[in-house]
Design a protein around this motif. Structure first.
Motif, PDB file in Angstrom:
ATOM      1  N   PHE A 162     117.381   1.498 -22.482  1.00 24.17           N
ATOM      2  CA  PHE A 162     117.196   2.794 -22.587  1.00 24.17           C
ATOM      3  C   PHE A 162     116.653   3.216 -23.496  1.00 24.17           C
ATOM      4  CE2 PHE A 162     119.580   5.572 -24.802  1.00 24.17           C
ATOM      5  CZ  PHE A 162     119.914   7.014 -23.207  1.00 24.17           C
ATOM      6  N   ARG A 163     116.034   2.694 -25.163  1.00 22.68           N
ATOM      7  CA  ARG A 163     115.349   3.267 -25.834  1.00 22.68           C
ATOM      8  C   ARG A 163     113.462   3.575 -25.340  1.00 22.68           C
ATOM      9  NH1 ARG A 163     116.859   0.076 -30.811  1.00 22.68           N
ATOM     10  NH2 ARG A 163     118.794   0.656 -31.209  1.00 22.68           N
ATOM     11  N   PHE A 164     113.301   2.201 -24.424  1.00 18.52           N
ATOM     12  CA  PHE A 164     111.830   2.114 -23.635  1.00 18.52           C
ATOM     13  C   PHE A 164     111.753   3.583 -23.050  1.00 18.52           C
ATOM     14  CE2 PHE A 164     109.089   0.761 -20.055  1.00 18.52           C
ATOM     15  CZ  PHE A 164     107.925   1.540 -20.659  1.00 18.52           C
ATOM     16  N   GLY A 165     112.610   3.703 -21.851  1.00 15.56           N
ATOM     17  CA  GLY A 165     112.773   4.546 -21.143  1.00 15.56           C
ATOM     18  C   GLY A 165     112.894   6.558 -21.637  1.00 15.56           C
ATOM     19  N   CYS A 166     113.520   6.451 -23.122  1.00 21.55           N
ATOM     20  CA  CYS A 166     113.705   7.065 -23.608  1.00 21.55           C
ATOM     21  C   CYS A 166     112.094   7.982 -24.374  1.00 21.55           C
ATOM     22  CB  CYS A 166     114.569   7.683 -24.627  1.00 21.55           C
ATOM     23  SG  CYS A 166     116.305   7.724 -23.910  1.00 21.55           S
ATOM     24  N   ARG A 167     111.256   6.832 -24.355  1.00 23.33           N
ATOM     25  CA  ARG A 167     109.958   6.994 -25.703  1.00 23.33           C
ATOM     26  C   ARG A 167     108.857   7.006 -24.005  1.00 23.33           C
ATOM     27  NH1 ARG A 167     111.577   8.692 -29.870  1.00 23.33           N
ATOM     28  NH2 ARG A 167     112.709   6.652 -31.196  1.00 23.33           N
ATOM     29  N   LEU A 168     109.301   6.617 -23.047  1.00 28.28           N
ATOM     30  CA  LEU A 168     108.412   6.551 -22.233  1.00 28.28           C
ATOM     31  C   LEU A 168     108.220   8.092 -21.477  1.00 28.28           C
ATOM     32  CD1 LEU A 168     105.836   5.831 -20.137  1.00 28.28           C
ATOM     33  CD2 LEU A 168     108.294   5.474 -18.835  1.00 28.28           C
ATOM     34  N   VAL A 169     108.778   8.905 -21.817  1.00 25.72           N
ATOM     35  CA  VAL A 169     109.751  10.123 -21.405  1.00 25.72           C
ATOM     36  C   VAL A 169     109.366  11.265 -22.230  1.00 25.72           C
ATOM     37  CG1 VAL A 169     111.236  12.170 -21.116  1.00 25.72           C
ATOM     38  CG2 VAL A 169     111.737  10.070 -20.163  1.00 25.72           C
ATOM     39  N   TRP A 186     106.640  10.024 -24.432  1.00 26.49           N
ATOM     40  CA  TRP A 186     105.088  10.230 -24.226  1.00 26.49           C
ATOM     41  C   TRP A 186     104.574  11.270 -23.561  1.00 26.49           C
ATOM     42  CZ3 TRP A 186     101.714   8.158 -20.067  1.00 26.49           C
ATOM     43  CH2 TRP A 186      99.787   8.282 -21.308  1.00 26.49           C
ATOM     44  N   LEU A 187     105.502  11.078 -21.715  1.00 31.57           N
ATOM     45  CA  LEU A 187     104.986  12.005 -20.438  1.00 31.57           C
ATOM     46  C   LEU A 187     105.134  13.520 -21.222  1.00 31.57           C
ATOM     47  CD1 LEU A 187     106.505  10.282 -17.632  1.00 31.57           C
ATOM     48  CD2 LEU A 187     103.953  10.011 -18.106  1.00 31.57           C
ATOM     49  N   VAL A 188     106.201  13.796 -21.815  1.00 34.62           N
ATOM     50  CA  VAL A 188     106.757  15.281 -22.268  1.00 34.62           C
ATOM     51  C   VAL A 188     104.959  15.571 -23.427  1.00 34.62           C
ATOM     52  CG1 VAL A 188     107.635  17.041 -24.071  1.00 34.62           C
ATOM     53  CG2 VAL A 188     109.065  15.335 -21.683  1.00 34.62           C
ATOM     54  N   TYR A 189     104.743  15.057 -24.586  1.00 31.22           N
ATOM     55  CA  TYR A 189     103.817  15.287 -25.530  1.00 31.22           C
ATOM     56  C   TYR A 189     101.884  15.257 -24.151  1.00 31.22           C
ATOM     57  CZ  TYR A 189     106.668  13.998 -29.343  1.00 31.22           C
ATOM     58  OH  TYR A 189     107.507  14.089 -30.277  1.00 31.22           O
ATOM     59  N   LEU A 190     102.082  14.670 -23.184  1.00 30.77           N
ATOM     60  CA  LEU A 190     100.667  14.239 -22.604  1.00 30.77           C
ATOM     61  C   LEU A 190     100.316  15.360 -22.401  1.00 30.77           C
ATOM     62  CD1 LEU A 190      98.869  11.924 -21.936  1.00 30.77           C
ATOM     63  CD2 LEU A 190      99.950  11.833 -19.187  1.00 30.77           C
ATOM     64  N   PRO A 191     100.877  16.489 -21.740  1.00 34.85           N
ATOM     65  CA  PRO A 191     100.421  17.844 -21.688  1.00 34.85           C
ATOM     66  C   PRO A 191      99.520  17.764 -22.603  1.00 34.85           C
ATOM     67  CG  PRO A 191     102.181  17.084 -20.222  1.00 34.85           C
ATOM     68  CD  PRO A 191     102.300  16.371 -21.534  1.00 34.85           C
ATOM     69  N   LEU A 192     100.194  18.882 -23.709  1.00 30.36           N
ATOM     70  CA  LEU A 192      99.445  19.018 -24.603  1.00 30.36           C
ATOM     71  C   LEU A 192      98.660  18.306 -24.927  1.00 30.36           C
ATOM     72  CD1 LEU A 192     100.278  20.801 -27.328  1.00 30.36           C
ATOM     73  CD2 LEU A 192     101.382  19.736 -28.186  1.00 30.36           C
TER      74      LEU A 192
END
Length: 209
Positions: free
Chosen positions: A40-47, A49-55
């Motif tokens: 669950f924690r990994f899933g949250c961090r993956l999300v 990372w994906l949110v930060y990625l465009p910026l």
């Protein structure tokens, strides 16, 4: 007294048998629970990372190339080593505008002044926003995790901390070079207590041992 001893020994025996049956099940349940929590924690961090990625991509690909020129030309300090304090997010936290030793020996012309406008602009175009990637998009360093795994960091292509922060570092052979994929957070590259957000994709001549 004999009856009491009989009851105690049988009770202890029954308890040991029960523990022998229950303990492995309990251990499996704890492991499943820990795996689920980590997943669950990994899933949250993956999300995350994906949110930060465009910026990150926007700043690196679209802003960094032209802003590096503006920053060096108009907002450099008198000694040419730094930018004005309010532009620290565009700097690298561990090196001035002259770059590190690797930059000076491998990436600029021999005998060239590292503090020339051309070389300082090139340094920022290659490394700009590092402070931002550490202190804004990055994560806090886990010193215990780093201590126990630093020496073997190149033995795995994927690392995952207990808090879900992760690092993918793969070296894929392509001809005589290696395609270096370094995504996630730099969990072994702490500076000022932070690990930077990264999306490094580049070719390297060799693979770390």
């Amino acid at each position: 007294m004999k009856t009491f001893a009989y009851l105690v020994t049988h009770l202890l025996g029954a308890s040991l048998v029960l523990m022998h049956k229950i303990l492995p099940v309990a251990i499996r349940l704890v492991r499943l629970w820990a795996t689920a929590v980590l997943g669950f924690r990994f899933g949250c961090r993956l999300v995350q990372w994906l949110v930060y990625l465009p910026l990150h991509v926007f700043l690196v690909v679209f802003v960094r190339p032209w802003l590096a020129w503006v920053a060096v030309k108009w907002f450099g300090t008198a000694n040419k080593l730094d930018l004005h304090p309010w532009l620290r997010w565009f700097m690298t936290p561990d090196n001035p505008l002259s770059g590190d030793n690797d930059w000076q020996t491998k990436h600029i012309a021999a005998g060239s002044d590292p503090l020339s406008d051309e070389n300082r602009i090139a340094w920022l175009r290659r490394n700009g926003f590092n402070w931002f990637n550490y202190h804004v998009l990055g994560c806090r360093n886990d010193s215990v995790f780093e201590l126990f795994n630093l020496a073997i960091q190149n033995t795995r292509w994927f690392w995952l901390r207990d808090d879900g922060y992760w690092m993918l570092r793969a070296y894929i052979p392509v001809g005589n070079q290696y395609l270096n994929l370094f995504w996630g957070w730099s969990l072994f590259g702490e500076i000022d207590g932070y690990c930077k957000f990264t999306l490094t994709t580049r070719f390297k001549d060799d693979k770390p041992e």
